[in-house]
Design a protein around this motif. Structure first.
Motif, PDB file in Angstrom:
ATOM      1  N   SER A  35       0.861  -1.178   0.000  1.00 17.71           N
ATOM      2  CA  SER A  35       0.000   0.000   0.000  1.00 17.71           C
ATOM      3  C   SER A  35       0.895   1.225   0.000  1.00 17.71           C
ATOM      4  O   SER A  35       2.042   1.175   0.420  1.00 17.71           O
ATOM      5  N   GLY A  36       0.366   2.295  -0.508  1.00 18.24           N
ATOM      6  CA  GLY A  36       1.153   3.511  -0.561  1.00 18.24           C
ATOM      7  C   GLY A  36       1.662   3.802  -1.958  1.00 18.24           C
ATOM      8  O   GLY A  36       1.553   4.907  -2.448  1.00 18.24           O
ATOM      9  N   ARG A  37       2.245   2.810  -2.591  1.00 20.36           N
ATOM     10  CA  ARG A  37       2.722   2.950  -3.957  1.00 20.36           C
ATOM     11  C   ARG A  37       2.649   1.601  -4.656  1.00 20.36           C
ATOM     12  O   ARG A  37       2.652   0.560  -4.018  1.00 20.36           O
ATOM     13  N   THR A  38       2.619   1.622  -5.974  1.00 20.18           N
ATOM     14  CA  THR A  38       2.601   0.377  -6.716  1.00 20.18           C
ATOM     15  C   THR A  38       3.971  -0.294  -6.664  1.00 20.18           C
ATOM     16  O   THR A  38       5.008   0.372  -6.634  1.00 20.18           O
ATOM     17  N   LEU A  39       3.968  -1.599  -6.645  1.00 21.28           N
ATOM     18  CA  LEU A  39       5.221  -2.336  -6.543  1.00 21.28           C
ATOM     19  C   LEU A  39       6.035  -2.285  -7.829  1.00 21.28           C
ATOM     20  O   LEU A  39       7.212  -2.661  -7.825  1.00 21.28           O
ATOM     21  N   ARG A  40       5.442  -1.825  -8.918  1.00 20.47           N
ATOM     22  CA  ARG A  40       6.202  -1.800 -10.169  1.00 20.47           C
ATOM     23  C   ARG A  40       7.309  -0.737 -10.126  1.00 20.47           C
ATOM     24  O   ARG A  40       8.167  -0.696 -10.995  1.00 20.47           O
ATOM     25  N   ASP A  41       7.287   0.118  -9.112  1.00 21.21           N
ATOM     26  CA  ASP A  41       8.324   1.138  -8.966  1.00 21.21           C
ATOM     27  C   ASP A  41       9.559   0.611  -8.248  1.00 21.21           C
ATOM     28  O   ASP A  41      10.528   1.351  -8.064  1.00 21.21           O
ATOM     29  N   TYR A  42       9.524  -0.653  -7.840  1.00 18.03           N
ATOM     30  CA  TYR A  42      10.595  -1.188  -7.013  1.00 18.03           C
ATOM     31  C   TYR A  42      11.067  -2.547  -7.509  1.00 18.03           C
ATOM     32  O   TYR A  42      10.354  -3.257  -8.200  1.00 18.03           O
ATOM     33  N   ALA A  43      12.281  -2.869  -7.102  1.00 16.58           N
ATOM     34  CA  ALA A  43      12.718  -4.255  -7.147  1.00 16.58           C
ATOM     35  C   ALA A  43      12.165  -4.930  -5.895  1.00 16.58           C
ATOM     36  O   ALA A  43      12.143  -4.335  -4.828  1.00 16.58           O
ATOM     37  N   LEU A  44      11.708  -6.167  -6.021  1.00 17.25           N
ATOM     38  CA  LEU A  44      11.105  -6.901  -4.929  1.00 17.25           C
ATOM     39  C   LEU A  44      11.931  -8.122  -4.577  1.00 17.25           C
ATOM     40  O   LEU A  44      12.498  -8.768  -5.464  1.00 17.25           O
ATOM     41  N   ALA A  45      11.962  -8.441  -3.305  1.00 19.89           N
ATOM     42  CA  ALA A  45      12.718  -9.606  -2.879  1.00 19.89           C
ATOM     43  C   ALA A  45      12.047 -10.266  -1.692  1.00 19.89           C
ATOM     44  O   ALA A  45      11.272  -9.641  -0.966  1.00 19.89           O
ATOM     45  N   TRP A  46      12.345 -11.538  -1.513  1.00 20.56           N
ATOM     46  CA  TRP A  46      11.967 -12.287  -0.318  1.00 20.56           C
ATOM     47  C   TRP A  46      13.252 -12.684   0.410  1.00 20.56           C
ATOM     48  O   TRP A  46      14.203 -13.164  -0.210  1.00 20.56           O
ATOM     49  N   PHE A  47      13.243 -12.468   1.714  1.00 25.02           N
ATOM     50  CA  PHE A  47      14.308 -12.901   2.605  1.00 25.02           C
ATOM     51  C   PHE A  47      13.693 -13.852   3.627  1.00 25.02           C
ATOM     52  O   PHE A  47      12.469 -13.912   3.784  1.00 25.02           O
ATOM     53  N   ARG A  48      14.550 -14.562   4.340  1.00 23.94           N
ATOM     54  CA  ARG A  48      14.065 -15.391   5.438  1.00 23.94           C
ATOM     55  C   ARG A  48      15.083 -15.386   6.570  1.00 23.94           C
ATOM     56  O   ARG A  48      16.278 -15.172   6.346  1.00 23.94           O
ATOM     57  N   GLN A  49      14.571 -15.627   7.768  1.00 25.78           N
ATOM     58  CA  GLN A  49      15.435 -15.656   8.942  1.00 25.78           C
ATOM     59  C   GLN A  49      15.025 -16.805   9.838  1.00 25.78           C
ATOM     60  O   GLN A  49      13.909 -16.814  10.369  1.00 25.78           O
ATOM     61  N   ALA A  50      15.919 -17.766   9.985  1.00 27.23           N
ATOM     62  CA  ALA A  50      15.695 -18.893  10.875  1.00 27.23           C
ATOM     63  C   ALA A  50      16.179 -18.521  12.270  1.00 27.23           C
ATOM     64  O   ALA A  50      17.024 -17.627  12.429  1.00 27.23           O
TER      65      ALA A  50
END
Length: 123
Positions: free
Chosen positions: A25-40
């Motif tokens: 929300s706030g801005r469209t995601l097409r303006d950014y690079a997107l990533a998934w991280f994880r933390q065990a």
């Protein structure tokens, strides 16, 4: 500014599939690079996969290649997903989505983060 909210985590058995979502929300995601991280537990937050649809660049860590896929969910580019297949106990972690200027595999390269969603894979 963009706000990110992850959902879809849960408890599954090894070999199962799970799909996580990241809603913006706030801005469209097409303006950014997107990533998934994880933390065990007891470990550093690590890069999983990322994509920049503006230029087509994509990175995925070796341990999830062929099993995890990042993709758009809707044409408005407000939600992205992480499809996870053939899950293993070592995939257990809190999963975070992040938005930044380009796809890099370091957490310092991202400006916006969600609160995370727990994924637990039992053996």
């Amino acid at each position: 500014q963009v706000q990110l909210v992850e959902s879809g985590g849960g408890l599954v058995q090894a070999g199962a599939s799970l799909r996580l979502h990241c809603a913006a929300s706030g801005r469209t995601l097409r303006d950014y690079a997107l990533a998934w991280f994880r933390q065990a537990p007891g470990k550093e937050r690590e890069f999983v996969t990322g994509i920049d649809w503006r230029g087509g660049s994509e990175k995925t860590t070796d341990s999830v290649k062929g099993r995890f896929t990042i993709s758009r969910v809707n044409a408005k580019d407000t939600t992205v997903s992480l499809q996870m297949s053939s899950l293993k106990p070592e995939d257990t972690a809190v999963y975070y989505c992040a938005a930044g200027k380009k796809v890099v595999d370091t957490k310092g390269g991202y400006d916006y983060w969600g609160q995370g969603t727990q994924v637990t894979v039992s053996s």
